[in-house]
Design an enzyme around this catalytic site. Structure first.
Site, PDB file in Angstrom:
ATOM      1  N   GLU A  35       0.928  -1.218   0.035  1.00 41.66           N
ATOM      2  CA  GLU A  35       0.157   0.096  -0.110  1.00 41.66           C
ATOM      3  C   GLU A  35       0.767   1.288   0.089  1.00 41.66           C
ATOM      4  OE1 GLU A  35      -3.427  -0.060  -0.427  1.00 41.66           O
ATOM      5  OE2 GLU A  35      -3.410  -2.347  -0.285  1.00 41.66           O
ATOM      6  N   GLU A  76      -5.992   4.154   7.923  1.00 44.54           N
ATOM      7  CA  GLU A  76      -5.333   3.807   6.634  1.00 44.54           C
ATOM      8  C   GLU A  76      -5.423   2.057   6.537  1.00 44.54           C
ATOM      9  OE1 GLU A  76      -4.769   3.631   2.962  1.00 44.54           O
ATOM     10  OE2 GLU A  76      -4.563   5.623   3.699  1.00 44.54           O
ATOM     11  N   GLU A  83     -10.673  -2.402   1.348  1.00 47.43           N
ATOM     12  CA  GLU A  83     -10.447  -2.121  -0.204  1.00 47.43           C
ATOM     13  C   GLU A  83     -10.078  -3.832  -0.615  1.00 47.43           C
ATOM     14  OE1 GLU A  83      -7.610   0.461  -1.365  1.00 47.43           O
ATOM     15  OE2 GLU A  83      -9.107   2.142  -1.075  1.00 47.43           O
TER      16      GLU A  83
END
Length: 125
Positions: A35, A76, A83
């Site tokens: 990420e 996050e 996601e």
């Protein structure tokens, strides 16, 4: 009748704590490896946390400043988890999937605004 609990929930005591630490470390390394946003926010945290220790005049001020930065990393991680789970389900365009991803992104944005607000309030007294 069999126990409906997950077979992964059977550990207790120190073994459970060690397993949890291992899973947590795996999650952190996966987020850092895969990420970009998480990597950027980690580097920002590596800059801001020492700065908070220097600029914060009291323990509470330092805690607020550092807590705001750590909250960005937490949000996050949750956004990235959403996601990943959603992408596992389907990569097709879907309004509900878009909504979930957009909401996760909005949460990250709000946590970043929180950093700015907390730091401004602490530094400007």
């Amino acid at each position: 009748m069999s126990d409906p609990a997950s077979p992964f929930k059977g550990k207790t005591g120190l073994r459970r704590v060690l397993n949890a630490a291992t899973y947590s470390w795996s999650g952190l390394t996966a987020a850092f490896r895969h990420e970009d946003a998480f990597r950027q926010e980690v580097f920002l945290a590596l800059l801001l946390i020492p700065l908070a220790l220097v600029l914060g005049e009291t323990g509470i001020a330092r805690a607020l400043m550092i807590g705001a930065v750590l909250l960005v990393l937490i949000v996050e991680l949750l956004n990235s988890a959403i996601e990943a789970a959603v992408d596992r389900i389907s990569l097709e365009h879907n309004l509900l999937i878009k909504r979930a991803k957009d909401m996760g992104s909005a949460a990250v944005m709000i946590s970043l605004v929180n950093v700015a607000v907390v730091w401004a309030l602490v530094l400007l007294n």
